[in-house]
Design a protein around this motif. Structure first.
Motif, mmCIF file in Angstrom:
data_model
loop_
_atom_site.group_PDB
_atom_site.id
_atom_site.type_symbol
_atom_site.label_atom_id
_atom_site.label_comp_id
_atom_site.label_asym_id
_atom_site.label_seq_id
_atom_site.Cartn_x
_atom_site.Cartn_y
_atom_site.Cartn_z
ATOM 1 N N UNK A 6 0.817 -1.214 0.000
ATOM 2 C CA UNK A 6 0.000 0.000 0.000
ATOM 3 C C UNK A 6 0.852 1.265 0.000
ATOM 4 N N UNK A 7 1.884 1.283 0.817
ATOM 5 C CA UNK A 7 2.744 2.465 0.890
ATOM 6 C C UNK A 7 3.493 2.681 -0.419
ATOM 7 N N UNK A 8 3.928 1.598 -1.052
ATOM 8 C CA UNK A 8 4.611 1.718 -2.343
ATOM 9 C C UNK A 8 3.656 2.234 -3.420
ATOM 10 N N UNK A 9 2.416 1.735 -3.399
ATOM 11 C CA UNK A 9 1.421 2.171 -4.387
ATOM 12 C C UNK A 9 1.091 3.647 -4.223
ATOM 13 N N UNK A 10 0.873 4.074 -2.995
ATOM 14 C CA UNK A 10 0.500 5.466 -2.745
ATOM 15 C C UNK A 10 1.645 6.428 -3.055
ATOM 16 N N UNK A 11 2.873 5.990 -2.806
ATOM 17 C CA UNK A 11 4.029 6.836 -3.109
ATOM 18 C C UNK A 11 4.167 7.075 -4.609
ATOM 19 N N UNK A 12 3.785 6.091 -5.417
ATOM 20 C CA UNK A 12 3.945 6.199 -6.870
ATOM 21 C C UNK A 12 2.677 6.666 -7.576
ATOM 22 N N UNK A 13 1.562 6.710 -6.871
ATOM 23 C CA UNK A 13 0.280 6.998 -7.511
ATOM 24 C C UNK A 13 0.245 8.352 -8.222
ATOM 25 N N UNK A 41 -4.246 3.230 8.733
ATOM 26 C CA UNK A 41 -4.768 4.215 7.789
ATOM 27 C C UNK A 41 -4.006 5.540 7.863
ATOM 28 N N UNK A 42 -3.606 5.936 9.073
ATOM 29 C CA UNK A 42 -2.845 7.176 9.229
ATOM 30 C C UNK A 42 -1.549 7.130 8.434
ATOM 31 N N UNK A 43 -0.902 5.969 8.453
ATOM 32 C CA UNK A 43 0.343 5.813 7.721
ATOM 33 C C UNK A 43 0.090 5.926 6.218
ATOM 34 N N UNK A 44 -1.021 5.349 5.774
ATOM 35 C CA UNK A 44 -1.372 5.432 4.357
ATOM 36 C C UNK A 44 -1.677 6.875 3.961
ATOM 37 N N UNK A 45 -2.397 7.587 4.807
ATOM 38 C CA UNK A 45 -2.704 8.992 4.513
ATOM 39 C C UNK A 45 -1.431 9.833 4.451
ATOM 40 N N UNK A 46 -0.503 9.569 5.356
ATOM 41 C CA UNK A 46 0.766 10.315 5.357
ATOM 42 C C UNK A 46 1.523 10.065 4.063
ATOM 43 N N UNK A 47 1.505 8.819 3.583
ATOM 44 C CA UNK A 47 2.233 8.468 2.358
ATOM 45 C C UNK A 47 1.670 9.190 1.142
ATOM 46 N N UNK A 48 0.339 9.223 1.011
ATOM 47 C CA UNK A 48 -0.234 9.868 -0.170
ATOM 48 C C UNK A 48 -0.089 11.383 -0.081
ATOM 49 N N UNK A 49 -0.202 11.953 1.117
ATOM 50 C CA UNK A 49 -0.030 13.404 1.257
ATOM 51 C C UNK A 49 1.393 13.809 0.907
ATOM 52 N N UNK A 50 2.361 13.009 1.325
ATOM 53 C CA UNK A 50 3.763 13.315 1.018
ATOM 54 C C UNK A 50 3.990 13.273 -0.496
ATOM 55 N N UNK A 51 3.418 12.263 -1.154
ATOM 56 C CA UNK A 51 3.590 12.134 -2.602
ATOM 57 C C UNK A 51 2.902 13.281 -3.349
ATOM 58 N N UNK A 52 1.750 13.697 -2.875
ATOM 59 C CA UNK A 52 1.003 14.771 -3.540
ATOM 60 C C UNK A 52 1.697 16.123 -3.414
ATOM 61 N N UNK A 53 2.483 16.315 -2.361
ATOM 62 C CA UNK A 53 3.202 17.580 -2.197
ATOM 63 C C UNK A 53 4.201 17.808 -3.323
ATOM 64 N N UNK A 54 4.689 16.728 -3.918
ATOM 65 C CA UNK A 54 5.671 16.839 -4.996
ATOM 66 C C UNK A 54 5.012 16.872 -6.371
#
Length: 366
Positions: free
Chosen positions: A285-292, A317-330
């Motif tokens: 999940x973390x890998x998917x969200x980082x690359x999404x 879920x918090x960890x998943x939210x953190x991962x997608x938010x970090x990816x979206x910032x870039x």
């Protein structure tokens, strides 16, 4: 290949104009022109439009953009049928729908952005040196004054400007020329609005190579390489481009995700393969969200995004939210994280800034 390289495709008659940003050999961003036969209004193009009708129930007007093309504008004011407006294509239209436009056009350059509806000269927050910020303001003010667009000349009708972070430390002449070129476009648009021209495109949308030159500037690429498909193949870009036309994205190990656009939304399905452990699911999940965001950007997908993650606990879920938010910032494309559905899916909405890649590449390429 290390560092940041821009690849520009040339001398390929069956292909559209195409520019790719490679970071350490990995495809990071992509600019693609639509086919020349495509008549849809292009993103960022400025049109002289005529109001056709107003729909009070949704607070919007439909516009004639010229050449039989229709625009859609959410307008809080009472625009009257027949009124002429200066509008800019804001998003790509979904099939069969009017093109969304804005009545507050922006004129974007490499170092500056002109804001006709927002007066004042502002400098990007990333420029922290006050002396440098003051230098940039003076350059922009002088360029606008020379173009007849200063507050002393136009008063409240004078446009504003934003000096981008890419302008920091750049030679005065380059910044001045950038602002002057934007001012020329704005003056041409205003002259057309003041005249009696029929609805139509006034300022053309930037092509793929221009957008790459304008947007991939901070930081500057290490090199710009022009060549044909053989060069792209040698540099590994062609294989990565072909992979974007397939739904499966490998995430390492046995895990993968499927990226599948439909007429209503884009569905993302994350799978762990044969390992059903909680740790394996979280890792996938973390890998998917980082690359999404990169996958959506490269594939040109927007609108509603629904992510069906591999099973994860509510605690994770918090960890998943953190991962997608970090990816979206870039990610440069505006995307909103809406949260979780009752079924445990993660929902996002993404601005439709790009056409789906499947509509732009040659049909026989896969």
């Amino acid at each position: 290949m290390k560092g940041r390289a821009v690849l520009i495709l040339e001398d390929e008659p069956a292909w559209p104009a195409l520019a790719a940003l490679m970071v350490d050999g990995r495809l990071h961003d992509l600019m693609v022109d639509p086919p020349e036969t495509d008549r849809a209004p292009r993103l960022e193009a400025v049109h002289l439009a005529r109001v056709i009708r107003r729909v009070e129930a949704i607070g919007a007007v439909f516009l004639d953009l010229g050449d039989g093309r229709e625009g859609f504008l959410k307008s809080p004011r009472k625009a009257r049928p027949g009124e002429r407006l200066l509008v800019q294509v804001a998003r790509h239209a979904e099939p069969g729908k009017a093109t969304p436009v804005s009545d507050e056009p922006l004129f974007k350059g490499r170092y500056a952005i002109l804001t006709p509806h927002a007066p004042g000269i502002n400098v990007a927050r990333r420029v922290r040196d006050e002396d440098e910020a003051a230098r940039l303001r003076v350059i922009a003010e002088e360029a606008l004054d020379e173009a007849g667009l200063s507050p002393d000349t136009l008063g409240e009708a004078a446009p504003g400007a934003i000096l981008r972070s890419a302008a920091e430390g750049v030679d005065e002449e380059a910044i001045h020329d950038d602002v002057a070129a934007l001012a020329e476009l704005l003056n041409a648009a205003r002259a057309a609005q003041a005249g009696d021209d029929a609805p139509g495109e006034i300022v053309a949308a930037p092509d793929a190579v221009t957008r790459a030159w304008r947007d991939w500037v901070d930081p500057e690429p290490d090199e710009v390489i022009r060549g044909d498909l053989r060069l792209w193949d040698d540099m590994g870009a062609l294989d990565q481009l072909g992979a974007l036309l397939r739904p499966r994205v490998d995430l390492g190990g046995e895990a993968w995700m499927m990226v599948e656009p439909t007429s209503a939304l884009t569905a993302i399905d994350v799978n762990t393969g044969g390992d059903f452990s909680t740790a394996s699911g979280l890792k996938a999940n973390l890998a998917a969200l980082a690359d999404l965001p990169r996958q959506l950007r490269l594939r040109g997908l927007g609108g509603q995004i629904v992510v069906d993650l591999a099973p994860l606990t509510k605690r994770d879920r918090k960890q998943a939210e953190t991962a997608i938010k970090r990816a979206l910032r870039e990610d440069p494309i505006d995307t909103q994280l809406l949260g979780w559905t009752p079924l445990g899916h993660l929902e996002l909405t993404r601005r439709r800034e790009r056409r789906p890649l499947t509509e732009l590449l040659p049909r026989d390429f896969a």
